[in-house]
Design a protein around this motif. Structure first.
Motif, PDB file in Angstrom:
ATOM      1  N   ILE A 104       0.851  -1.188   0.000  1.00 50.32           N
ATOM      2  CA  ILE A 104       0.000   0.000   0.000  1.00 50.32           C
ATOM      3  C   ILE A 104       0.885   1.236   0.000  1.00 50.32           C
ATOM      4  CG2 ILE A 104      -1.882   1.165   1.209  1.00 50.32           C
ATOM      5  CD1 ILE A 104      -2.332  -1.549   2.699  1.00 50.32           C
ATOM      6  N   VAL A 105       0.796   2.031  -1.028  1.00 49.23           N
ATOM      7  CA  VAL A 105       1.673   3.187  -1.183  1.00 49.23           C
ATOM      8  C   VAL A 105       1.382   4.219  -0.082  1.00 49.23           C
ATOM      9  CG1 VAL A 105       2.319   5.114  -2.670  1.00 49.23           C
ATOM     10  CG2 VAL A 105       1.856   2.852  -3.670  1.00 49.23           C
ATOM     11  N   VAL A 106       2.434   4.631   0.635  1.00 51.13           N
ATOM     12  CA  VAL A 106       2.304   5.660   1.669  1.00 51.13           C
ATOM     13  C   VAL A 106       3.360   6.728   1.448  1.00 51.13           C
ATOM     14  CG1 VAL A 106       1.363   4.059   3.388  1.00 51.13           C
ATOM     15  CG2 VAL A 106       3.839   4.447   3.285  1.00 51.13           C
ATOM     16  N   ASN A 107       3.095   7.921   2.013  1.00 50.67           N
ATOM     17  CA  ASN A 107       4.071   9.008   1.968  1.00 50.67           C
ATOM     18  C   ASN A 107       4.876   9.026   3.265  1.00 50.67           C
ATOM     19  OD1 ASN A 107       2.356  10.095   3.888  1.00 50.67           O
ATOM     20  ND2 ASN A 107       1.419  11.574   2.476  1.00 50.67           N
ATOM     21  N   ASP A 108       5.628  10.100   3.465  1.00 51.41           N
ATOM     22  CA  ASP A 108       6.469  10.184   4.662  1.00 51.41           C
ATOM     23  C   ASP A 108       5.649  10.236   5.944  1.00 51.41           C
ATOM     24  OD1 ASP A 108       8.520  10.238   2.877  1.00 51.41           O
ATOM     25  OD2 ASP A 108       9.165  12.288   3.278  1.00 51.41           O
ATOM     26  N   GLN A 109       4.372  10.577   5.831  1.00 52.90           N
ATOM     27  CA  GLN A 109       3.498  10.638   7.006  1.00 52.90           C
ATOM     28  C   GLN A 109       2.693   9.341   7.179  1.00 52.90           C
ATOM     29  OE1 GLN A 109       3.856  13.428   4.843  1.00 52.90           O
ATOM     30  NE2 GLN A 109       5.361  14.028   6.413  1.00 52.90           N
ATOM     31  N   CYS A 110       3.073   8.310   6.437  1.00 50.19           N
ATOM     32  CA  CYS A 110       2.404   6.993   6.495  1.00 50.19           C
ATOM     33  C   CYS A 110       0.929   7.093   6.103  1.00 50.19           C
ATOM     34  CB  CYS A 110       2.540   6.367   7.892  1.00 50.19           C
ATOM     35  SG  CYS A 110       4.246   6.066   8.379  1.00 50.19           S
TER      36      CYS A 110
ATOM     37  N   THR B 276       8.913   2.193  13.872  1.00 50.19           N
ATOM     38  CA  THR B 276       9.188   3.596  13.544  1.00 50.19           C
ATOM     39  C   THR B 276       7.999   4.214  12.814  1.00 50.19           C
ATOM     40  OG1 THR B 276      11.556   3.105  13.367  1.00 50.19           O
ATOM     41  CG2 THR B 276      10.781   5.153  12.364  1.00 50.19           C
ATOM     42  N   MET B 277       7.400   3.471  11.872  1.00 54.19           N
ATOM     43  CA  MET B 277       6.194   3.954  11.208  1.00 54.19           C
ATOM     44  C   MET B 277       5.076   4.193  12.217  1.00 54.19           C
ATOM     45  SD  MET B 277       5.868   1.575   7.798  1.00 54.19           S
ATOM     46  CE  MET B 277       7.037   1.652   6.453  1.00 54.19           C
ATOM     47  N   ALA B 278       4.919   3.270  13.168  1.00 55.00           N
ATOM     48  CA  ALA B 278       3.859   3.397  14.170  1.00 55.00           C
ATOM     49  C   ALA B 278       4.047   4.666  14.994  1.00 55.00           C
ATOM     50  CB  ALA B 278       3.850   2.170  15.075  1.00 55.00           C
ATOM     51  N   ARG B 279       5.278   4.938  15.390  1.00 58.46           N
ATOM     52  CA  ARG B 279       5.536   6.156  16.178  1.00 58.46           C
ATOM     53  C   ARG B 279       5.283   7.403  15.337  1.00 58.46           C
ATOM     54  NH1 ARG B 279       9.843   2.887  17.937  1.00 58.46           N
ATOM     55  NH2 ARG B 279      11.247   3.836  16.421  1.00 58.46           N
ATOM     56  N   THR B 280       5.694   7.333  14.081  1.00 60.73           N
ATOM     57  CA  THR B 280       5.482   8.485  13.191  1.00 60.73           C
ATOM     58  C   THR B 280       4.000   8.788  13.041  1.00 60.73           C
ATOM     59  OG1 THR B 280       7.503   7.972  11.941  1.00 60.73           O
ATOM     60  CG2 THR B 280       5.864   9.366  10.859  1.00 60.73           C
ATOM     61  N   LEU B 281       3.194   7.767  12.778  1.00 56.94           N
ATOM     62  CA  LEU B 281       1.767   7.979  12.582  1.00 56.94           C
ATOM     63  C   LEU B 281       1.093   8.474  13.856  1.00 56.94           C
ATOM     64  CD1 LEU B 281      -0.737   7.878  10.846  1.00 56.94           C
ATOM     65  CD2 LEU B 281      -0.946   5.431  11.377  1.00 56.94           C
ATOM     66  N   ALA B 282       1.492   7.935  15.006  1.00 56.88           N
ATOM     67  CA  ALA B 282       0.920   8.417  16.265  1.00 56.88           C
ATOM     68  C   ALA B 282       1.201   9.900  16.448  1.00 56.88           C
ATOM     69  CB  ALA B 282       1.480   7.610  17.435  1.00 56.88           C
ATOM     70  N   ALA B 283       2.411  10.313  16.084  1.00 58.99           N
ATOM     71  CA  ALA B 283       2.752  11.736  16.193  1.00 58.99           C
ATOM     72  C   ALA B 283       1.951  12.576  15.204  1.00 58.99           C
ATOM     73  CB  ALA B 283       4.255  11.920  15.956  1.00 58.99           C
ATOM     74  N   ILE B 284       1.757  12.086  13.992  1.00 59.96           N
ATOM     75  CA  ILE B 284       0.974  12.805  12.985  1.00 59.96           C
ATOM     76  C   ILE B 284      -0.462  13.015  13.468  1.00 59.96           C
ATOM     77  CG2 ILE B 284      -0.048  12.595  10.677  1.00 59.96           C
ATOM     78  CD1 ILE B 284       2.864  13.354  10.546  1.00 59.96           C
ATOM     79  N   LEU B 285      -1.067  11.970  13.976  1.00 59.10           N
ATOM     80  CA  LEU B 285      -2.450  12.078  14.450  1.00 59.10           C
ATOM     81  C   LEU B 285      -2.552  12.952  15.697  1.00 59.10           C
ATOM     82  CD1 LEU B 285      -3.702   8.401  13.952  1.00 59.10           C
ATOM     83  CD2 LEU B 285      -4.102  10.401  12.493  1.00 59.10           C
ATOM     84  N   ASN B 286      -1.412  13.175  16.327  1.00 55.05           N
ATOM     85  CA  ASN B 286      -1.376  14.047  17.499  1.00 55.05           C
ATOM     86  C   ASN B 286      -1.040  15.488  17.115  1.00 55.05           C
ATOM     87  OD1 ASN B 286      -1.697  14.013  20.416  1.00 55.05           O
ATOM     88  ND2 ASN B 286       0.477  14.520  20.529  1.00 55.05           N
ATOM     89  N   GLY B 287      -0.962  15.764  15.818  1.00 49.42           N
ATOM     90  CA  GLY B 287      -0.763  17.136  15.364  1.00 49.42           C
ATOM     91  C   GLY B 287       0.665  17.546  15.108  1.00 49.42           C
ATOM     92  N   ASP B 288       1.604  16.620  15.127  1.00 52.33           N
ATOM     93  CA  ASP B 288       3.012  16.953  14.895  1.00 52.33           C
ATOM     94  C   ASP B 288       3.257  17.025  13.388  1.00 52.33           C
ATOM     95  OD1 ASP B 288       5.732  17.202  14.720  1.00 52.33           O
ATOM     96  OD2 ASP B 288       6.215  15.536  16.053  1.00 52.33           O
ATOM     97  N   ARG B 289       3.348  18.220  12.869  1.00 51.34           N
ATOM     98  CA  ARG B 289       3.508  18.400  11.421  1.00 51.34           C
ATOM     99  C   ARG B 289       4.907  18.060  10.924  1.00 51.34           C
ATOM    100  NH1 ARG B 289       0.294  24.104  10.221  1.00 51.34           N
ATOM    101  NH2 ARG B 289      -1.758  23.413  11.012  1.00 51.34           N
ATOM    102  N   ASP B 290       5.864  18.006  11.844  1.00 52.66           N
ATOM    103  CA  ASP B 290       7.240  17.716  11.433  1.00 52.66           C
ATOM    104  C   ASP B 290       7.557  16.222  11.438  1.00 52.66           C
ATOM    105  OD1 ASP B 290       7.847  20.430  11.151  1.00 52.66           O
ATOM    106  OD2 ASP B 290       8.308  20.623  13.292  1.00 52.66           O
ATOM    107  N   ALA B 291       6.656  15.444  12.003  1.00 56.30           N
ATOM    108  CA  ALA B 291       6.924  13.998  12.073  1.00 56.30           C
ATOM    109  C   ALA B 291       6.960  13.408  10.670  1.00 56.30           C
ATOM    110  CB  ALA B 291       5.854  13.307  12.913  1.00 56.30           C
TER     111      ALA B 291
END
Length: 835
Positions: A261-267, A296-311
């Motif tokens: 499944i194609v994903v970007n840097d924000q998963c 690492t993907m899991a942590r990134t996505l959790a940060a994204i859903l928490n509003g971290d735009r730099d993750a």
């Protein structure tokens, strides 16, 4: 205002890790969380899946309790498969209905690839992915004799080890010309194959299976494209994985040409409200098949859903460090040297079975990659050089050379920058570890609990312990001396627990005083303790899983997979009749013979199935095992003494025989060597032994804790002019005090150096009985001497134990046809491979 809904499809390791990260964030309070899992069980640790065959249960492997899910308000719907995604309606469909979502996470993982082979649907063909798969394999193995794994990669070799643990003759069939072709080069793959075949697993490379049919002598016959075939009772397919992208593909999400499944840097997928993590996700045309990138993907996505735009997920290190069938294997970075201008440095010690390759930049300053087989002690240092861009030393080859050949010491914790990655699974740096210690973590378990370091694949355990110990010592904190993470005790403390509580099995000890299933550190250490305390046979059912190969087969495995046999010759004294028997046996089985440095005869080149036959002939002639394979007494060397020598003042041969017969079979933290010289001319070289005895006009002088090995140490004079009885009594006490208090794999010389108070303290304990334990030490030694058994004799007389020495379970009489021999100086020796 009602909460939004977050749905997670997939309750594997990555999906569970995402939940752990997300529920710990502020954003979680705004969501109702619903999780769907195909399996009946909650998420469990697939990295250690093989431990299911050695006693672990789902509860042991589970990554979270039912209470944990309910405490965090997570609805966990197990055994409920999602059958469709409806992106336009933002809903998912299961056999029980439709469920709406605001955000959807696909953590569907992967599925095993089964090659399109005719007959692959045979009822005894399996994959190696879930606990249910393992249950099916176990059931099939109960009435089988052999098993084949199709695929020689990481998981394939794990599966082969599992088949071996089930009592099957294991085979590995690999299409490529070598094992682990992704991680290893030709030389590394060849050494791994050699080591695995030494352990009884047959490897078949460059084999393409064309069909699977009913067998004649087994359940299944595998036909290969080269017109050869192999018969077996079950097959496990481990030929790789494919991303589980069926739902995404059917719903119109973008998928890769070869799946994923194609994903970007924000998963995030092609739908902004659908995300994908783990092995189902395709990032930058790459699928990551290890747990660390998924985390690492899991942590990134959790940060994204928490509003971290730099993750952002920007890729992951795919280095691996593991032990396959007991063989160390490591692969770092650009292991195959594909970087333009890359140069290679190789170290290949075929005798020791160690292969190391470094890939360095054209200017020799940067480590690009590495391969290690047989010894992973260099892995942690090399990984840090690669990950952190640490400039290589002027002579980079010193990083892979042995210390006695100019090798550099391991990269110490102080040399690592704060940003150094210690645990890639959980993205823990050296700085994170230091912060945890500064915040109050004062031991390894508390650091692991705080940072999650070493709770993923476990490959960083050694480096983490070194770092924690170093940082604690710098802060003046006493360092934990636990044997390993499974036992909060030192070896000495475990010895006392076993002895005082009458514990006779590893399982009892770990259930009452430890945790988990054990490891390569504690299992052999406890095996040695149990043997010392209770003197049971080395092949007792509860002891076999704790032993290494040499102990398991009571013979030393040689480089070509055959074994050497060393019968005991007490004091080096042997009758002509016994010499003739040794010659006859060596001649009958065409064995290479050599007089050892310890005055014994070593017979080389016996196959596994020949061992019991040879033992029987030697036992009939009055020989017994020499324990050359064990951490125990090896020899008591002697000169001829006053019987023949004009300088001798005591009967050194007679005393050597008495000592050897008394201490033979005693299991110790390490091997023990003794010698007796009939006068001060020291022809037996007693002062370089663990226990050295030198005759005087008035009795015997006793020397202790010498070592003639890699780091020689002159033995210390311990007592003088001892009578025969006093000599034996004194050695009894020292031997048993060493056995009870030494660390694992610690020679007497190192034990003495680390003993607080050193020689003077040892004299107080043994000669003055300062601890009031001498009577107990003597009694323990007496019980061991009284219960001695020849391990060879016990094995050949027990039909069940004897079965372990069949090379081919379904063809008991067949010999190994693979060995290649040549003749040198009138004796047979193995053909040496070209370097």
């Amino acid at each position: 205002m009602s909460n939004k809904t977050l749905i997670v499809i997939g309750n594997g390791m990555v999906g569970h890790h995402f939940l752990e990260q997300f529920v710990a964030s502020p954003a979680a309070s705004g969501y109702d969380i619903l999780v769907f899992g195909e399996e009946k069980q909650r998420a469990y640790d697939r990295v250690h899946l093989s431990e299911y065959f050695t006693g672990s249960t789902h509860s042991d492997l589970a990554m979270g309790t039912a209470d944990w899910y309910s405490e965090h308000g997570i609805q966990l719907r197990l055994h409920e498969q999602v059958t469709a995604l409806n992106p336009d309606q933002r809903s998912v469909t299961t056999p029980k209905g439709d469920y709406g979502y605001d955000e959807l996470v696909l953590a569907t993982g992967s599925f095993p690839f089964v090659p399109p082979i005719e007959g692959r649907e045979h009822p005894h063909c399996f994959v190696y992915r879930t606990l249910e798969d393992l249950d099916a394999i176990r059931h099939s193995a109960q009435k089988g004799k052999s098993g084949v794994v199709v695929g020689g990669g990481l998981l394939g070799l794990e599966a082969a080890n599992a088949l071996k643990s089930l009592g099957l003759q294991a085979h590995v069939v690999e299409f490529a010309p070598r094992l682990m072709p992704v991680q290893l080069d030709t030389d590394g793959g060849a050494l791994l194959r050699h080591k695995i075949e030494e352990l009884g697993v047959q490897v078949h490379t460059e084999k393409a299976t064309t069909s699977i049919v009913e067998g004649e002598n087994a359940r299944i016959r595998m036909n290969f494209s080269d017109d050869s075939h192999l018969e077996t009772d079950l097959i496990v397919f481990s030929a790789g994985i494919r991303p589980q992208d069926t739902l995404a593909r059917a719903s119109g999400l973008s998928v890769g040409e070869r799946g994923g499944i194609v994903v970007n840097d924000q998963c995030t997928t092609s739908d902004p409200h659908i995300h994908a993590i783990g092995e189902c996700a395709l990032w930058n045309q790459k699928i990551f098949g290890l747990v660390a990138p998924g985390y690492t993907m899991a942590r990134t996505l959790a940060a994204i859903l928490n509003g971290d735009r730099d993750a952002a997920f920007t890729g992951a290190d795919m280095s691996t460090k593991l032990k396959l069938l007991g063989v160390d294997v490591g692969s770092i970075g650009d292991a195959h040297g594909q970087t333009p201008g890359a140069r290679n440095i190789r170290f290949n010690d075929e005798q020791a079975g160690h292969y190391r390759r470094m890939v360095v930049s054209e200017d020799g300053k940067t480590l690009l990659g590495a391969i290690l087989v047989g010894d992973n002690s260099h892995y942690d240092s090399l990984l840090q050089y690669a990950l952190n861009g640490i400039t290589l030393p002027h002579n980079p080859e010193t990083l892979i050379l042995p210390e006695n050949q100019g090798g550099a010491p391991a990269l110490g914790p102080d040399a690592l920058p704060e940003t150094a990655s210690i645990c890639s699974c959980h993205n823990v740096t050296k700085g994170d570890i230091c912060c945890a210690i500064d915040a109050g973590c004062v031991d390894l378990p508390s650091v692991k609990a705080e940072t999650k370091a070493s709770t993923g694949c476990g490959g960083c355990t050694s480096l983490l312990k070194n770092l924690v110990d170093n940082e604690l010592e710098k802060r003046g904190v006493a360092v934990n001396k636990d044997l390993c993470e499974h036992f909060p005790y030192s070896r000495q403390e475990l010895f006392h627990l076993v002895k005082v509580n009458g514990i006779r099995t590893f399982r009892t000890l770990i259930s009452q005083h430890g945790k988990g299933q054990g490891c390569d550190i504690c299992k052999p250490a406890v095996g040695s303790i149990l043997a010392t305390c209770w003197n049971e046979h080395i092949l007792a059912t509860d002891h076999v899983p704790l032993q290494d190969t040499n102990d398991t087969f009571m013979a030393n495995m040689q480089k070509n997979g055959t074994y050497s046999i060393v019968p005991r010759i007490p004091g080096g004294e042997i009758t002509p009749d016994k010499l003739i028997v040794l010659g006859e046996v060596a001649k009958e089985y065409d064995l290479y013979t050599k007089i050892t440095g310890g005055q014994r005869v070593d017979l080389f080149g016996a196959t596994l199935s020949e061992l019991p036959e040879i033992w029987e002939k030697l036992i009939a002639a009055g020989f017994e095992t020499g324990h050359a394979y064990g951490k125990s007494l090896r020899t008591v060397k002697s000169c001829v003494g006053n019987t023949w020598c004009r300088y001798g003042v005591q009967d050194s041969v007679g005393m050597a025989i008495v000592l050897e017969n008394r201490y033979k079979g005693l299991r110790a933290p390490h091997k023990v060597k003794m010698a007796v010289s009939g006068c001060t001319r020291e022809c037996a070289e007693a002062q370089s032994k663990d226990f050295g005895v030198i005759a005087t006009e008035n009795g015997w002088n006793l020397y202790v804790c010498g070592n003639g090995g890699m780091r020689p140490r002159h033995a210390d004079l311990f007592a003088t002019d001892l009578s025969d009885e006093a000599l034996i009594r004194t050695i009894d006490r020292v031997v048993m005090f060493y056995v009870r208090t030494a660390d694992r794999l610690q020679r007497t010389s190192v034990w003495m150096e680390n003993l607080e108070g050193g020689l003077d303290y040892l004299k107080q304990v043994v000669l003055e009985d300062s601890l009031s334990i001498c009577a107990e030490l003597e009694e323990h030694m007496n019980s061991i001497a009284d219960t001695y058994q020849c391990e060879w004799k016990t094995a050949v007389e027990d039909p069940e134990k004897r079965k372990r020495f069949r090379e081919f379970v379904n063809l008991p009489e067949q010999k190994d046809p693979v060995q290649q021999w040549t003749t040198e100086r009138g004796q047979r020796r193995p053909v040496l491979e070209s370097v």
